[in-house]
Design a protein around this motif. Structure first.
Motif, PDB file in Angstrom:
ATOM      1  N   LEU A  45      70.145 -69.283  76.793  1.00 31.64           N
ATOM      2  CA  LEU A  45      69.915 -68.230  75.800  1.00 31.64           C
ATOM      3  C   LEU A  45      68.761 -68.614  74.879  1.00 31.64           C
ATOM      4  O   LEU A  45      67.904 -67.791  74.551  1.00 31.64           O
ATOM      5  CB  LEU A  45      71.198 -68.014  74.990  1.00 31.64           C
ATOM      6  N   GLY A  46      68.729 -69.874  74.477  1.00 32.33           N
ATOM      7  CA  GLY A  46      67.675 -70.321  73.570  1.00 32.33           C
ATOM      8  C   GLY A  46      66.291 -70.209  74.184  1.00 32.33           C
ATOM      9  O   GLY A  46      65.330 -69.810  73.515  1.00 32.33           O
ATOM     10  N   TYR A  47      66.211 -70.564  75.464  1.00 25.80           N
ATOM     11  CA  TYR A  47      64.931 -70.495  76.167  1.00 25.80           C
ATOM     12  C   TYR A  47      64.466 -69.043  76.267  1.00 25.80           C
ATOM     13  O   TYR A  47      63.313 -68.716  75.956  1.00 25.80           O
ATOM     14  CB  TYR A  47      65.072 -71.128  77.548  1.00 25.80           C
ATOM     15  N   LEU A  48      65.384 -68.167  76.679  1.00 25.13           N
ATOM     16  CA  LEU A  48      65.016 -66.755  76.801  1.00 25.13           C
ATOM     17  C   LEU A  48      64.591 -66.182  75.449  1.00 25.13           C
ATOM     18  O   LEU A  48      63.643 -65.397  75.357  1.00 25.13           O
ATOM     19  CB  LEU A  48      66.184 -65.942  77.381  1.00 25.13           C
ATOM     20  N   SER A  49      65.288 -66.596  74.408  1.00 27.29           N
ATOM     21  CA  SER A  49      64.941 -66.124  73.066  1.00 27.29           C
ATOM     22  C   SER A  49      63.530 -66.556  72.686  1.00 27.29           C
ATOM     23  O   SER A  49      62.755 -65.771  72.112  1.00 27.29           O
ATOM     24  CB  SER A  49      65.955 -66.673  72.054  1.00 27.29           C
ATOM     25  N   GLU A  50      63.190 -67.793  73.019  1.00 27.37           N
ATOM     26  CA  GLU A  50      61.838 -68.283  72.707  1.00 27.37           C
ATOM     27  C   GLU A  50      60.777 -67.543  73.524  1.00 27.37           C
ATOM     28  O   GLU A  50      59.678 -67.274  73.038  1.00 27.37           O
ATOM     29  CB  GLU A  50      61.746 -69.791  72.969  1.00 27.37           C
ATOM     30  N   ILE A  51      61.125 -67.230  74.774  1.00 23.47           N
ATOM     31  CA  ILE A  51      60.204 -66.458  75.612  1.00 23.47           C
ATOM     32  C   ILE A  51      59.947 -65.088  74.978  1.00 23.47           C
ATOM     33  O   ILE A  51      58.803 -64.640  74.847  1.00 23.47           O
ATOM     34  CB  ILE A  51      60.792 -66.258  77.035  1.00 23.47           C
ATOM     35  N   GLU A  52      61.031 -64.427  74.580  1.00 21.18           N
ATOM     36  CA  GLU A  52      60.891 -63.084  74.006  1.00 21.18           C
ATOM     37  C   GLU A  52      60.044 -63.100  72.733  1.00 21.18           C
ATOM     38  O   GLU A  52      59.352 -62.138  72.430  1.00 21.18           O
ATOM     39  CB  GLU A  52      62.271 -62.492  73.706  1.00 21.18           C
ATOM     40  N   ARG A  53      60.136 -64.194  71.979  1.00 16.16           N
ATOM     41  CA  ARG A  53      59.372 -64.275  70.730  1.00 16.16           C
ATOM     42  C   ARG A  53      57.963 -64.823  70.953  1.00 16.16           C
ATOM     43  O   ARG A  53      57.214 -65.031  70.000  1.00 16.16           O
ATOM     44  CB  ARG A  53      60.133 -65.136  69.716  1.00 16.16           C
ATOM     45  N   GLY A  54      57.624 -65.078  72.224  1.00 13.39           N
ATOM     46  CA  GLY A  54      56.273 -65.558  72.521  1.00 13.39           C
ATOM     47  C   GLY A  54      56.035 -66.986  72.092  1.00 13.39           C
ATOM     48  O   GLY A  54      54.890 -67.424  71.956  1.00 13.39           O
ATOM     49  N   GLN A  55      57.108 -67.745  71.913  1.00  8.43           N
ATOM     50  CA  GLN A  55      56.961 -69.130  71.444  1.00  8.43           C
ATOM     51  C   GLN A  55      56.853 -70.121  72.597  1.00  8.43           C
ATOM     52  O   GLN A  55      56.437 -71.259  72.392  1.00  8.43           O
ATOM     53  CB  GLN A  55      58.138 -69.496  70.535  1.00  8.43           C
ATOM     54  N   LYS A  56      57.278 -69.688  73.778  1.00  9.34           N
ATOM     55  CA  LYS A  56      57.148 -70.560  74.956  1.00  9.34           C
ATOM     56  C   LYS A  56      56.594 -69.769  76.122  1.00  9.34           C
ATOM     57  O   LYS A  56      56.809 -68.567  76.235  1.00  9.34           O
ATOM     58  CB  LYS A  56      58.520 -71.135  75.343  1.00  9.34           C
ATOM     59  N   GLU A  57      55.889 -70.485  76.998  1.00 11.40           N
ATOM     60  CA  GLU A  57      55.398 -69.859  78.222  1.00 11.40           C
ATOM     61  C   GLU A  57      56.575 -69.694  79.192  1.00 11.40           C
ATOM     62  O   GLU A  57      57.379 -70.611  79.368  1.00 11.40           O
ATOM     63  CB  GLU A  57      54.344 -70.746  78.894  1.00 11.40           C
ATOM     64  N   ALA A  58      56.657 -68.534  79.811  1.00  9.49           N
ATOM     65  CA  ALA A  58      57.671 -68.331  80.839  1.00  9.49           C
ATOM     66  C   ALA A  58      57.141 -68.868  82.164  1.00  9.49           C
ATOM     67  O   ALA A  58      56.045 -68.503  82.589  1.00  9.49           O
ATOM     68  CB  ALA A  58      57.997 -66.849  80.978  1.00  9.49           C
ATOM     69  N   SER A  59      57.892 -69.758  82.798  1.00 11.38           N
ATOM     70  CA  SER A  59      57.483 -70.183  84.136  1.00 11.38           C
ATOM     71  C   SER A  59      57.623 -68.992  85.086  1.00 11.38           C
ATOM     72  O   SER A  59      58.338 -68.030  84.810  1.00 11.38           O
ATOM     73  CB  SER A  59      58.373 -71.330  84.624  1.00 11.38           C
ATOM     74  N   SER A  60      56.922 -69.084  86.206  1.00 10.27           N
ATOM     75  CA  SER A  60      56.990 -67.988  87.183  1.00 10.27           C
ATOM     76  C   SER A  60      58.412 -67.790  87.696  1.00 10.27           C
ATOM     77  O   SER A  60      58.854 -66.658  87.926  1.00 10.27           O
ATOM     78  CB  SER A  60      56.044 -68.272  88.350  1.00 10.27           C
ATOM     79  N   GLU A  61      59.132 -68.900  87.877  1.00 17.49           N
ATOM     80  CA  GLU A  61      60.510 -68.797  88.357  1.00 17.49           C
ATOM     81  C   GLU A  61      61.400 -68.123  87.314  1.00 17.49           C
ATOM     82  O   GLU A  61      62.248 -67.292  87.645  1.00 17.49           O
ATOM     83  CB  GLU A  61      61.075 -70.177  88.693  1.00 17.49           C
ATOM     84  N   LEU A  62      61.232 -68.506  86.055  1.00 18.05           N
ATOM     85  CA  LEU A  62      62.041 -67.876  85.009  1.00 18.05           C
ATOM     86  C   LEU A  62      61.745 -66.388  84.932  1.00 18.05           C
ATOM     87  O   LEU A  62      62.660 -65.564  84.823  1.00 18.05           O
ATOM     88  CB  LEU A  62      61.778 -68.519  83.642  1.00 18.05           C
ATOM     89  N   LEU A  63      60.464 -66.042  85.016  1.00 20.10           N
ATOM     90  CA  LEU A  63      60.092 -64.634  84.939  1.00 20.10           C
ATOM     91  C   LEU A  63      60.730 -63.846  86.084  1.00 20.10           C
ATOM     92  O   LEU A  63      61.247 -62.741  85.877  1.00 20.10           O
ATOM     93  CB  LEU A  63      58.566 -64.516  84.986  1.00 20.10           C
ATOM     94  N   SER A  64      60.724 -64.417  87.280  1.00 17.92           N
ATOM     95  CA  SER A  64      61.361 -63.743  88.415  1.00 17.92           C
ATOM     96  C   SER A  64      62.852 -63.568  88.172  1.00 17.92           C
ATOM     97  O   SER A  64      63.431 -62.520  88.480  1.00 17.92           O
ATOM     98  CB  SER A  64      61.141 -64.551  89.700  1.00 17.92           C
ATOM     99  N   ALA A  65      63.471 -64.606  87.610  1.00 21.74           N
ATOM    100  CA  ALA A  65      64.917 -64.540  87.358  1.00 21.74           C
ATOM    101  C   ALA A  65      65.241 -63.473  86.320  1.00 21.74           C
ATOM    102  O   ALA A  65      66.222 -62.724  86.468  1.00 21.74           O
ATOM    103  CB  ALA A  65      65.422 -65.905  86.899  1.00 21.74           C
TER     104      ALA A  65
END
Lengths: 111, 111
Positions: A45-65
């Motif tokens: 949840l924390g990782y996804l939250s950071e992705i949504e806020r633009g604080q971390k790069e989403a890996s291609s695998e995470l983006l697919s998931a």
């Protein structure tokens, strides 16, 4: 042309910011929580939250998931991201890219 | 619908692969070497080479820098990537996305 690209580091929109915004908008439009989507995508949840806020790069695998969890094709998300980025860049592109624009940019029109 | 998304980890196209292909195609179309573009973008030649081969994720800052070096807007690259991904996904999207497709995916048509 395209003087807005003379300072790529300072003035260009960042991909992760736009991807994060689109993922959050899609999730909220589906009325789902971060917890639900992160569980379905099998990411923290924390990782996804950071992705949504633009604080971390989403890996291609995470983006697919996350695309799978949202049941939205990656291409649809990329098109929405491209639309938003083009607005931020001041590049006016309606539905298709004019041939002369592609030529002027040295972009292959028929890749 | 979209059964191709039932196994997001295995069957979805990877963003970094498509981004790498598009960046390499653009560079080669401009008749430029990895050395030239990496110097203009102020990134290491090895890193750019790995990006082009889809072996590493491009950070948003690197992508902006390479777009600047290629003098191509990020949005143009993203549209090309989206087009290629949609073909790989088997999602037929001509120039615009039909309203009923967006509705069926729970995507905001008017973001």
């Amino acid at each position: 042309m395209a003087t807005e690209f003379s300072q790529p580091y300072r003035s260009s929109p960042l991909l992760r910011t736009e991807i994060g915004d689109v993922l959050r908008d899609l999730r909220q439009h589906q009325g789902r929580t971060l917890r639900q989507v992160s569980a379905d995508a099998r990411v923290s949840l924390g990782y996804l939250s950071e992705i949504e806020r633009g604080q971390k790069e989403a890996s291609s695998e995470l983006l697919s998931a996350v695309c799978g969890a949202l049941n939205v094709p990656l291409s649809t998300i990329l098109r929405e991201v491209a639309d938003r980025v083009s607005v931020l860049e001041g590049v006016s592109i309606p539905d298709s890219i004019p041939e002369d624009f592609l030529d002027s940019q040295g972009v292959l029109a028929k890749l």
